[in-house]
Structure formats: structure tokens, C-alpha cells
Design a protein around this motif. Structure first.
Motif, PDB file in Angstrom:
ATOM      1  N   ALA A 168       0.734  -1.125  -0.171  1.00  0.00           N
ATOM      2  CA  ALA A 168      -0.017   0.085   0.078  1.00  0.00           C
ATOM      3  C   ALA A 168       0.908   1.219   0.052  1.00  0.00           C
ATOM      4  N   VAL A 169       0.808   1.899  -0.794  1.00  0.00           N
ATOM      5  CA  VAL A 169       1.437   3.341  -1.231  1.00  0.00           C
ATOM      6  C   VAL A 169       0.573   4.638  -1.640  1.00  0.00           C
ATOM      7  N   PRO A 170       1.018   5.717  -1.296  1.00  0.00           N
ATOM      8  CA  PRO A 170       0.154   6.984  -1.752  1.00  0.00           C
ATOM      9  C   PRO A 170       0.384   7.065  -3.208  1.00  0.00           C
ATOM     10  N   ASN A 171      -0.611   7.563  -3.757  1.00  0.00           N
ATOM     11  CA  ASN A 171      -0.270   7.941  -5.470  1.00  0.00           C
ATOM     12  C   ASN A 171      -0.558   9.440  -5.692  1.00  0.00           C
ATOM     13  N   PHE A 172       0.720   9.772  -6.151  1.00  0.00           N
ATOM     14  CA  PHE A 172       1.118  11.065  -6.568  1.00  0.00           C
ATOM     15  C   PHE A 172       0.081  11.655  -7.784  1.00  0.00           C
ATOM     16  N   ASN A 173      -0.660  10.743  -8.429  1.00  0.00           N
ATOM     17  CA  ASN A 173      -1.518  11.108  -9.615  1.00  0.00           C
ATOM     18  C   ASN A 173      -3.212  11.451  -8.919  1.00  0.00           C
ATOM     19  N   SER A 174      -3.357  11.298  -7.839  1.00  0.00           N
ATOM     20  CA  SER A 174      -4.317  11.721  -7.065  1.00  0.00           C
ATOM     21  C   SER A 174      -4.751  13.155  -7.407  1.00  0.00           C
ATOM     22  N   TYR A 175      -6.213  13.283  -7.156  1.00  0.00           N
ATOM     23  CA  TYR A 175      -6.881  14.711  -7.134  1.00  0.00           C
ATOM     24  C   TYR A 175      -6.094  15.492  -5.911  1.00  0.00           C
ATOM     25  N   CYS A 177      -3.465  15.182  -4.199  1.00  0.00           N
ATOM     26  CA  CYS A 177      -2.171  15.442  -4.478  1.00  0.00           C
ATOM     27  C   CYS A 177      -1.856  16.894  -5.572  1.00  0.00           C
ATOM     28  N   LYS A 178      -2.763  16.697  -6.553  1.00  0.00           N
ATOM     29  CA  LYS A 178      -2.834  17.857  -7.391  1.00  0.00           C
ATOM     30  C   LYS A 178      -3.407  19.215  -6.681  1.00  0.00           C
ATOM     31  N   TYR A 179      -4.173  18.945  -5.937  1.00  0.00           N
ATOM     32  CA  TYR A 179      -4.837  19.968  -5.207  1.00  0.00           C
ATOM     33  C   TYR A 179      -3.822  20.857  -4.145  1.00  0.00           C
ATOM     34  N   TYR A 180      -3.437  20.095  -3.431  1.00  0.00           N
ATOM     35  CA  TYR A 180      -2.409  20.523  -2.351  1.00  0.00           C
ATOM     36  C   TYR A 180      -0.969  20.896  -2.858  1.00  0.00           C
ATOM     37  N   ASN A 181      -0.571  20.201  -3.903  1.00  0.00           N
ATOM     38  CA  ASN A 181       0.808  20.607  -4.668  1.00  0.00           C
ATOM     39  C   ASN A 181       1.781  20.126  -3.682  1.00  0.00           C
ATOM     40  N   HIS A 182       2.680  21.016  -3.441  1.00  0.00           N
ATOM     41  CA  HIS A 182       3.927  20.652  -2.547  1.00  0.00           C
ATOM     42  C   HIS A 182       3.395  20.636  -1.213  1.00  0.00           C
ATOM     43  N   ASN A 183       2.185  21.104  -0.867  1.00  0.00           N
ATOM     44  CA  ASN A 183       1.781  20.918   0.436  1.00  0.00           C
ATOM     45  C   ASN A 183       0.940  19.725   0.932  1.00  0.00           C
ATOM     46  N   TRP A 184       1.150  18.767   0.060  1.00  0.00           N
ATOM     47  CA  TRP A 184       0.186  17.435   0.017  1.00  0.00           C
ATOM     48  C   TRP A 184       1.056  16.501   1.148  1.00  0.00           C
ATOM     49  N   ALA A 185       0.384  16.303   2.210  1.00  0.00           N
ATOM     50  CA  ALA A 185       0.913  15.683   3.333  1.00  0.00           C
ATOM     51  C   ALA A 185       1.656  14.218   2.966  1.00  0.00           C
ATOM     52  N   ALA A 186       1.383  13.581   1.945  1.00  0.00           N
ATOM     53  CA  ALA A 186       1.783  12.236   1.540  1.00  0.00           C
ATOM     54  C   ALA A 186       3.233  12.317   0.927  1.00  0.00           C
ATOM     55  N   TRP A 187       3.658  13.521   0.352  1.00  0.00           N
ATOM     56  CA  TRP A 187       5.029  13.735   0.069  1.00  0.00           C
ATOM     57  C   TRP A 187       5.908  13.444   1.449  1.00  0.00           C
ATOM     58  N   GLU A 254     -13.434   7.310  -8.642  1.00  0.00           N
ATOM     59  CA  GLU A 254     -14.210   6.199  -9.086  1.00  0.00           C
ATOM     60  C   GLU A 254     -14.265   6.179 -10.720  1.00  0.00           C
ATOM     61  N   LYS A 255     -13.941   7.158 -11.265  1.00  0.00           N
ATOM     62  CA  LYS A 255     -13.817   7.151 -12.883  1.00  0.00           C
ATOM     63  C   LYS A 255     -12.707   6.725 -13.253  1.00  0.00           C
ATOM     64  N   ASP A 256     -11.359   7.309 -12.736  1.00  0.00           N
ATOM     65  CA  ASP A 256     -10.217   7.314 -13.559  1.00  0.00           C
ATOM     66  C   ASP A 256      -9.096   6.246 -12.398  1.00  0.00           C
ATOM     67  N   GLY A 257      -9.629   5.800 -11.265  1.00  0.00           N
ATOM     68  CA  GLY A 257      -8.872   4.744 -10.612  1.00  0.00           C
ATOM     69  C   GLY A 257      -7.852   5.487  -9.669  1.00  0.00           C
ATOM     70  N   GLU A 258      -7.774   7.021  -9.695  1.00  0.00           N
ATOM     71  CA  GLU A 258      -6.379   7.473  -9.378  1.00  0.00           C
ATOM     72  C   GLU A 258      -6.841   7.917  -7.755  1.00  0.00           C
ATOM     73  N   TYR A 259      -7.026   6.860  -6.629  1.00  0.00           N
ATOM     74  CA  TYR A 259      -7.119   7.110  -5.253  1.00  0.00           C
ATOM     75  C   TYR A 259      -6.122   7.799  -4.616  1.00  0.00           C
ATOM     76  N   SER A 260      -6.092   8.222  -3.690  1.00  0.00           N
ATOM     77  CA  SER A 260      -5.091   8.796  -2.782  1.00  0.00           C
ATOM     78  C   SER A 260      -4.022   7.899  -2.366  1.00  0.00           C
ATOM     79  N   SER A 261      -4.555   6.842  -2.023  1.00  0.00           N
ATOM     80  CA  SER A 261      -3.521   5.515  -1.659  1.00  0.00           C
ATOM     81  C   SER A 261      -4.525   4.312  -2.037  1.00  0.00           C
ATOM     82  N   ILE A 262      -3.516   3.347  -2.462  1.00  0.00           N
ATOM     83  CA  ILE A 262      -3.915   2.136  -3.078  1.00  0.00           C
ATOM     84  C   ILE A 262      -3.286   1.017  -2.787  1.00  0.00           C
ATOM     85  N   ALA A 263      -3.871  -0.015  -2.077  1.00  0.00           N
ATOM     86  CA  ALA A 263      -3.167  -1.560  -1.753  1.00  0.00           C
ATOM     87  C   ALA A 263      -3.141  -2.289  -3.010  1.00  0.00           C
TER      88      ALA A 263
END
Length: 271
Positions: A168-175, A177-187, A254-263
Motif C-alpha cells: 500500500a502506497v500513496p498515489n501522486f496522480n490523485s486529485y 495531491c494535485k490540489y495541495y501540490n507541494h503541501n500534500w502531506a503524503a510527500w 471512481e472514474k479514473d482509478g487515481e485514489y489517494s492511496s492504493i493497496a
């Protein structure tokens, strides 16, 4: 991209391209373990003192049951090695289903807490000898491992034929991540040394001899990460916006599969 360590040091680190779909943190500090020394690093403790702790522990308890269910839908019973086992809750859950459990956890405080649960966790993967496992799991751990490719090779050797590797890891193509940009906590620099897209991690595991069985979205993570990301933003933490961004992230995914984290569930392929 330049990201700040909001948890411990306040230092800034670069996010650089490494391979297609895989990014890396630069530079890697010499004494990386010092960057985990924070009361806010909740995965290494069992505290339920604050309201936030109680919420976190409640969600974690639910997810422990879900993780066990996902694994048992593939293999009903067997033995499992959990890498980055924290304080051992997941292994205890698997043990309740009569699985044979072992774990690796480098953090001494977390290992001491696991002892109170009757678990003797190893401090390093090199201390695991002469064992073969039906399942090896890494729940938000791979991104922390400096030599992660070497470790994947070791996991391959430690798995039985047709054994399953859960990552399980974060996904940097998630919405989010794109919204919070460099402040995205999962960096989470510099603790997160590696950053993966869906295509990146699937390609890497395919190169290492694994077949993707399934992806399972970790939908709570979008809310959790959005809340932590709000704390990284200037001004007061906006709880309503964190919830909104987490919700939007899941709806878009749900449409593109780009969840914040995925197992990801990978099966060992015969050589």
C-alpha cells in the motif's frame, strides 16, 4: 518540486524524477531515523488521548478488519510477514484468524509496544531466516525503504510459489495531491524516500517477477491526507475543506482509478 518537512525539521527537500512513474526525495539525510522522532508520528504509538487520536484509532480498527478480509479472500489461512509492523495491531488481527504471524519493525519504541501484545518483532529483514511465507505485507512502508528494489527481490525469495505481496502506497496522480501540490502531506519528506504512480509501481513489480492481482482503494486515506495537508497550508486548518477535498478525490477516482492511496496485491510468478 520543493517540499518542506512539516513534521520535524522544517527543512526543504526536492522531489526528483527517478524512473517513469517513480519519483525520489533528494537529498536523503545521513541520520534519517532522527526525522521520525516526533510525538505526531502516530503510526509508532497507540495513544488515544486526544479526539484526533480516538478518531484515528477508530478508523484504524475498522481498517485492520478490512485488510484481514482482503487477504483472506485470496488465501484463507497461512503465514504472513508484516514489514513495518508498527506496534503490531495488524499481526494481532491476523493471529485472531489463526494465521502464523511474524513482523519486522525498525523503531524500538514500536517494538516495545508490540511486546506488550505478545509479539516479538524483528528489527531488520536480515534477521528473518529460513522461512517461506504465503503473504508478505507492507502497509505504507515501501516508500520509506532506501534500497526498496533490493528488498522486493528479498520478498520474492521469501514468498512461497504463488505467494502474495501486498503493498500500500500513496498515489501522486490523485486529485488531493494535485490540489495541495507541494503541501500534500503524503510527500512526507524526507521520511518518504520514494513516490509512486499506479503505472510506476505496477511496472516495477512486473520487472521483479510479480503479477498484479487486484488494486484496492484506501478511501479513508484521502480524508486523512487532506486533513494533514490542510495543516501544512498557511492559516488555520480548514476541516470542512479537508473533508470536501477528500470526498472529491474519491469521487474523481471512481472514474479514473487515481485514489489517494492504493493497496496492490501482487502474486509471485515462477521464474
Amino acid at each position: 518540486m520543493i517540499c518542506k518537512d512539516h513534521l520535524v525539521s522544517g527543512e526543504k527537500f526536492e522531489i526528483l524524477s527517478h524512473e517513469p512513474g517513480i519519483l525520489k526525495t533528494h537529498p536523503v539525510p545521513d541520520e534519517l531515523e532522527n526525522y521520525y522522532e516526533s510525538e505526531e508520528y502516530i503510526s509508532h504509538r497507540d495513544s488515544s488521548k486526544s479526539l484526533w487520536d480516538k478518531i484515528y484509532q477508530g478508523v484504524k480498527s475498522h481498517m485492520l478488519s478490512q485488510k484481514a478480509k482482503w487477504i483472506r479472500s485470496e488465501i484463507k489461512q497461512g503465514n504472513i510477514l508484516d514489514v513495518g509492523a508498527g506496534t503490531g495491531e495488524f499481526l494481532n488481527k491476523m493471529n485472531s484468524f489463526l494465521w502464523k504471524v511474524e513482523g519486522v519493525e525498525p523503531n524500538r519504541i514500536a517494538r516495545d509496544l508490540a511486546i506488550l501484545k505478545g509479539l516479538d518483532l524483528k528489527s531488520d529483514l536480515s534477521l528473518i531466516r529460513d522461512s517461506k511465507y504465503d503473504v508478505i505485507s507492507l502497509w505504507h512502508v515501501l516508500e520509506h525503504i532506501p534500497d526498496y528494489e533490493k528488498k522486493i527481490d528479498q520478498f520474492y525469495d521469501l514468498l512461497r510459489e504463488n505467494g502474495i505481496l501486498v503493498i500500500a502506497v500513496p498515489n501522486f496522480n490523485s486529485y488531493d495531491c494535485k490540489y495541495y501540490n507541494h503541501n500534500w502531506a503524503a510527500w512526507d519528506v524526507p521520511r518518504h524516500l520514494w513516490h509512486f504512480s499506479r503505472a510506476g509501481i505496477q511496472q516495477k513489480l512486473s520487472e521483479k517477477g510479480f503479477l498484479l492481482l487486484k488494486e484496492i482503494p484506501l478511501k479513508f486515506d484521502s480524508f486523512y491526507v487532506s486533513l494533514l495537508s490542510e495543516k501544512n497550508m498557511p492559516g488555520n486548518t480548514n476541516l470542512a475543506n479537508a473533508f470536501l477535498r477528500g470526498l472529491i478525490s474519491n469521487l474523481k477516482a471512481e472514474k479514473d482509478g487515481e485514489y489517494s492511496s492504493i493497496a496492490y496485491f501482487f502474486q509471485k510468478k515462477p521464474k
